[in-house]
Design an enzyme around this catalytic site. Structure first.
Site, PDB file in Angstrom:
ATOM      1  N   GLU A  54      34.984  43.985  12.983  1.00  0.00           N
ATOM      2  CA  GLU A  54      34.309  43.760  11.703  1.00  0.00           C
ATOM      3  C   GLU A  54      34.521  44.925  10.743  1.00  0.00           C
ATOM      4  OE1 GLU A  54      31.425  42.187  14.946  1.00  0.00           O
ATOM      5  OE2 GLU A  54      33.096  43.602  14.764  1.00  0.00           O
ATOM      6  N   CYS A  77      27.679  43.531  17.169  1.00  0.00           N
ATOM      7  CA  CYS A  77      26.739  44.363  17.917  1.00  0.00           C
ATOM      8  C   CYS A  77      25.636  44.876  17.001  1.00  0.00           C
ATOM      9  CB  CYS A  77      27.465  45.527  18.583  1.00  0.00           C
ATOM     10  SG  CYS A  77      28.229  46.678  17.426  1.00  0.00           S
ATOM     11  N   TRP A 172      63.629  39.173  47.478  1.00  0.00           N
ATOM     12  CA  TRP A 172      62.536  38.628  46.691  1.00  0.00           C
ATOM     13  C   TRP A 172      62.439  37.130  46.937  1.00  0.00           C
ATOM     14  CZ3 TRP A 172      59.517  42.192  44.710  1.00  0.00           C
ATOM     15  CH2 TRP A 172      60.034  43.439  44.396  1.00  0.00           C
ATOM     16  N   ARG A 209      56.650  47.372  34.833  1.00  0.00           N
ATOM     17  CA  ARG A 209      58.045  47.486  34.396  1.00  0.00           C
ATOM     18  C   ARG A 209      58.426  46.224  33.624  1.00  0.00           C
ATOM     19  NH1 ARG A 209      57.581  49.052  39.517  1.00  0.00           N
ATOM     20  NH2 ARG A 209      58.543  47.200  40.421  1.00  0.00           N
ATOM     21  N   ASN A 304      44.139  40.047  51.470  1.00  0.00           N
ATOM     22  CA  ASN A 304      43.747  38.867  50.705  1.00  0.00           C
ATOM     23  C   ASN A 304      42.609  38.111  51.383  1.00  0.00           C
ATOM     24  OD1 ASN A 304      45.807  39.546  48.983  1.00  0.00           O
ATOM     25  ND2 ASN A 304      47.224  37.978  49.698  1.00  0.00           N
ATOM     26  N   SER A 306      40.379  39.315  53.466  1.00  0.00           N
ATOM     27  CA  SER A 306      39.158  40.122  53.393  1.00  0.00           C
ATOM     28  C   SER A 306      38.503  40.011  52.020  1.00  0.00           C
ATOM     29  CB  SER A 306      39.471  41.591  53.705  1.00  0.00           C
ATOM     30  OG  SER A 306      39.920  41.743  55.031  1.00  0.00           O
TER      31      SER A 306
END
Length: 367
Positions: A54, A77, A172, A209, A304, A306
């Site tokens: 604002e 706010c 990958w 990256r 994952n 847990s």
């Protein structure tokens, strides 16, 4: 609803998105000042501690703001924090009418800003693009209401649900385009979390990256109950100025802890679970108190599992490649003991499926 109101609020939302990942622990907010049907000022909140949306919009509008209308994506706010109240700025600038997409979930505001504006004689309209504004600030909403970070669990797997071959090869599975998308997610969060096993197996830097060389690195967090992570790991190198936190249990040997501290990492002791692992829930509470508002989990199956069992995961992002790896002993994305009954299994809500370049696809949903 007049179409012009829609256009101006859409513009405010577009402005707010420009700072995605840069305003923590504050929300994303955009604002547009309009007079006689023309935009005379606009702005967005860029970083905590800097002027709010604002104020940027009012400064751009100058004296012309008197008698104008402002469109803002979040309730202004009405309290002093790092910056003065925006409600005072709107009143002092002579704004006549305010369109607000969403009431601020912050208990310090939560409708008080609206009432202050109305008491000052401004005409206030609520709810235009409310859901879009809420979705934009899902991280802020979780954090400001609970003090806990918004947690995303991201994984990449084959079509048959494998995150590596039986020999452990994982780089990958998904395409370069999917991996770039993963780096875009890293760019937007406060912290990235992995287990010691991931550090040992993949030796990742956990940096952002992006192809255009832009982006920011998040704080790197390693779960390591007994502080056994190798001090030669890339995560401790000078590749990034982002901090490293190693979360250990009270049983971690003092010598191991001291060795990790010599790398420049911060070692945080967290209460242990019954299985002598770092208690996930207590860890995220500790991180929340440090104003870490979002965490991206990029762990293996045990981490994952847990995280899900601890009930801390808000959102899941699963990249799936059209490949069949096979192997009964090849690891999957969720380890642990599993759920004993289908009635206990958590269901994803608000699911979105996005085709990625190179034939992968991304499934997103909320727990």
């Amino acid at each position: 609803m007049d179409e012009a109101h829609v256009v101006f609020m859409q513009r405010a939302l577009d402005l707010a998105k420009r700072a995605t990942g840069r305003t923590s622990p504050n929300p994303l907010v955009g604002a547009v000042v309009v007079k006689d049907g023309q935009v005379i000022g606009e702005g967005y909140h860029q970083k905590a501690g800097t002027p709010h949306a604002e104020v940027h919009a009012l400064n751009a509008a100058g004296e012309n703001a008197r008698g104008a209308t402002i469109y803002v994506t979040l309730e202004p706010c009405c309290h002093s924090g790092r910056t003065p109240p925006c409600t005072d700025a709107l009143i002092n600038a002579g704004i006549a009418e305010v369109y607000i997409a969403e009431v601020d979930p912050n208990p310090k505001v939560a409708g008080k800003g609206v009432r202050q504006l109305e008491q000052a004689g401004l005409h206030v309209h609520l709810g235009l693009y409310e859901q879009e504004a809420a979705d934009l600030n899902e991280v802020y909403r979780k954090y400001i209401q609970t003090g806990m970070p918004f947690v995303i669990l991201k994984t990449a797997m084959s079509l048959d649900g494998k995150i590596a071959t039986v020999s452990g090869e994982s780089q990958w599975i998904t395409s370069e385009a999917s991996r770039q998308h993963g780096h875009q997610i890293r760019d937007l969060v406060d912290a990235i979390l992995v287990g010691r096993g991931t550090v040992e197996r993949d030796n990742p830097a956990l940096t952002t990256r992006l192809q255009d060389k832009q982006g920011q690195d998040a704080t790197r967090i390693v779960l390591d109950s007994h502080a056994r992570t190798s001090t030669d790991a890339r995560i401790f190198s000078a590749e990034s100025e982002a901090g490293v936190i190693v979360a250990v249990t009270p049983d971690a040997p003092a010598g191991n802890v001291a060795a990790l501290q010599k790398t420049g990492a911060e070692v945080v002791t967290v209460p242990a679970t019954a299985g002598n692992r770092v208690c996930f829930k207590r860890l995220v509470e500790i991180l929340g108190k440090r104003e870490i508002t979002s965490i991206l989990i990029e762990g293996g199956g045990e981490v994952n599992a847990s995280a899900i069992a601890a009930g801390i995961v808000d959102k899941m992002m699963c990249f799936i490649a059209p490949k069949i790896i096979g192997g009964r002993n090849a690891p999957g994305p969720i380890g642990g003991d599993g759920f004993p009954s289908l009635s206990d299994v958590p269901h994803l809500q608000r699911i979105r499926v996005t085709p990625m370049p190179d034939a992968d696809f991304l499934i997103e949903g909320y727990l």
